[in-house]
Design an enzyme around this catalytic site. Structure first.
Site, short mmCIF file in Angstrom:
data_model
loop_
_atom_site.label_atom_id
_atom_site.label_comp_id
_atom_site.label_asym_id
_atom_site.label_seq_id
_atom_site.Cartn_x
_atom_site.Cartn_y
_atom_site.Cartn_z
N GLU A 34 -28.95 -45.87 0.53
CA GLU A 34 -30.22 -45.23 0.63
C GLU A 34 -30.85 -45.99 1.83
OE1 GLU A 34 -31.29 -42.49 -0.56
OE2 GLU A 34 -30.70 -43.26 -2.44
N SER A 68 -44.41 -18.10 1.51
CA SER A 68 -43.52 -18.68 0.57
C SER A 68 -44.30 -18.53 -0.89
CB SER A 68 -43.42 -20.12 0.59
OG SER A 68 -44.64 -20.91 0.57
N ALA A 135 -39.60 -34.99 -5.44
CA ALA A 135 -38.78 -35.88 -6.61
C ALA A 135 -37.70 -36.51 -5.78
CB ALA A 135 -38.29 -34.88 -7.54
N GLY A 136 -37.49 -36.64 -4.62
CA GLY A 136 -36.56 -37.42 -3.96
C GLY A 136 -35.07 -36.50 -3.91
N SER A 139 -36.26 -31.39 -1.17
CA SER A 139 -36.75 -30.01 -0.92
C SER A 139 -37.08 -29.30 0.40
CB SER A 139 -38.15 -29.71 -1.88
OG SER A 139 -39.23 -30.54 -1.33
N SER A 140 -37.45 -30.53 1.23
CA SER A 140 -37.44 -30.25 2.65
C SER A 140 -36.14 -29.98 3.36
CB SER A 140 -38.01 -31.46 3.27
OG SER A 140 -37.26 -32.35 3.13
N ASP A 184 -30.01 -35.74 4.63
CA ASP A 184 -30.18 -34.61 3.73
C ASP A 184 -29.78 -33.34 4.17
OD1 ASP A 184 -31.52 -36.69 2.64
OD2 ASP A 184 -33.57 -36.13 2.93
#
Length: 394
Positions: A34, A68, A135-136, A139-140, A184
């Protein structure tokens, strides 16, 4: 209705036509590593089963329109305007925040591909998702991956998976303004079922690492604390600035260049806060390497203590945990998890817990009770299934 069906239905409602294709990309959970990505370090993410879907159709004019199921209004821009759409922070403020993700991908894709927008068709793209927001679980990156994959095919750009990951990062950094690394996007684009991705964030070399959770009688649970966070906030920027200051103070280009053996010197030359930020990154990089080795040589039951040590480091040295995350980790471990840690950028979001499959319900109930006892909002707990990355669905 599934997220895929929702994307198709919303596209049909918007255009009175069926989409020409549907693409998807998953969210991700970071098994370990992390805040090491923007320090040129090592990470070990997995793509999750929850995905964002992009339904796409061609237009006869020169408009790119994005819509969306999680925003009221569609946003459209002329293709000729896309290359200059995010050339300055002031420019991006004119675009609604959610739309900066897909339109930022279009902007970055044209730049990376060197494509002439005058030779491309207009598009309608409609998104729907079942990746939890805030939520970590990135989603991006899921919306970026779905958009990048769809545009790459629709416009015939011929970009590689790593190119698409770079495009997603550019959208996140420059169009949205969140100073994240590339982890990510790599996970969302390049994930593989039942495997994690070992990524060297300096060289961008990747290797697939088999997980074998099910074969070992284990489940990986996600504990969404429902504490919302944002990567564009000050806490993330402050941590990144501390890391840069620590690298400068230690005379290296990035904290990746330090090892655990350098920490005694760091104690002598850095202030307390910067030292603790540096110590987390240095020890976390080593934990990633140790986790990869343990998975390959001894299997998934050997990584529990590394997950626990990672959480302690993020809680105490990097100071990015919150009481809900600590409660999730502590109660999961007390109920039988062999390892647990927060995942993602911190300041909210989710934790993960590696648990014997026959104890999954017990751990889930224990976490829920711990949250109830502390007066927290009830968490959402669900199994994480390491899944494939971005793909065309139809």
């Amino acid at each position: 209705m599934t997220a895929r069906d929702a994307a198709v239905a919303a596209f049909t409602h918007l255009t009175d036509d069926a989409p020409g294709g549907v693409w998807s990309a998953p969210g991700r959970a970071n098994l370990i590593g992390e805040h090491t990505d923007y320090n040129d370090g090592f990470v070990l993410p997995v793509a999750i089963g929850q995905r964002t879907y992009a339904a796409l159709g061609r237009r006869t004019d020169r408009i790119v329109r994005v819509a969306s199921t999680f925003a009221d209004d569609a946003v459209d821009v002329r293709l000729d305007e896309v290359p200059a759409l995010f050339d300055s922070p002031a420019d991006r403020q004119r675009v609604p925040e959610w739309a900066r993700y897909p339109l930022g991908v279009a902007w970055a894709a044209l730049r990376v591909a060197g494509a002439d927008p005058r030779e491309l068709c207009g598009l309608d793209i409609v998104f729907a998702s079942d990746v939890p927001v805030g939520a970590g679980l990135s989603s991006s990156a899921a919306i970026e991956g779905a958009a990048a994959s769809a545009l790459n095919d629709a416009w015939g750009l011929g970009l590689s998976p790593l190119d698409l990951a770079r495009i997603g990062r550019a959208a996140e950094n420059e169009a949205v303004g969140a100073p994240t690394g590339i982890m990510d996007q790599v996970a969302s684009i390049m994930g593989r079922a039942d495997a994690a991705i070992f990524l060297d964030c300096r060289t961008l070399e990747t290797a697939s690492v088999d997980l074998g959770f099910a074969a070992a009688g284990l489940e990986l649970l996600v504990i969404d604390t429902r504490v919302q966070h944002s990567h564009a906030n000050g806490g993330y920027r402050e941590r990144r600035a501390s890391c840069e200051a620590g690298a400068a103070g230690m005379g290296v280009g990035a904290l990746r260049d330090l090892s655990v053996d350098d920490l005694p010197r760091a104690e002598r030359v850095l202030d307390d806060v910067t030292l603790r930020r540096v110590r987390h990154i240095v020890t976390e990089n080593q934990r990633v390497l140790d986790t990869v080795r343990a998975l390959r040589e001894r299997g998934p039951r050997a990584i529990g203590e590394l997950l626990v040590a990672s959480h302690a480091s993020m809680r105490d040295d990097f100071e990015i945990s919150v009481p809900e995350l600590d409660a999730a980790v502590e109660s999961a471990l007390a109920a039988g998890a062999i390892g647990a840690r927060m995942t993602g950028g911190g300041f909210g979001g989710a934790a993960i817990a590696l648990v014997p499959a026959d104890l999954a319900r017990q751990v889930t109930d224990a976490v829920g009770l711990a949250f109830e006892d502390r007066g927290f909002i009830a968490p959402l707990v669900f199994p994480l299934v390491p899944s494939a990355g971005a793909r065309r669905e139809a």
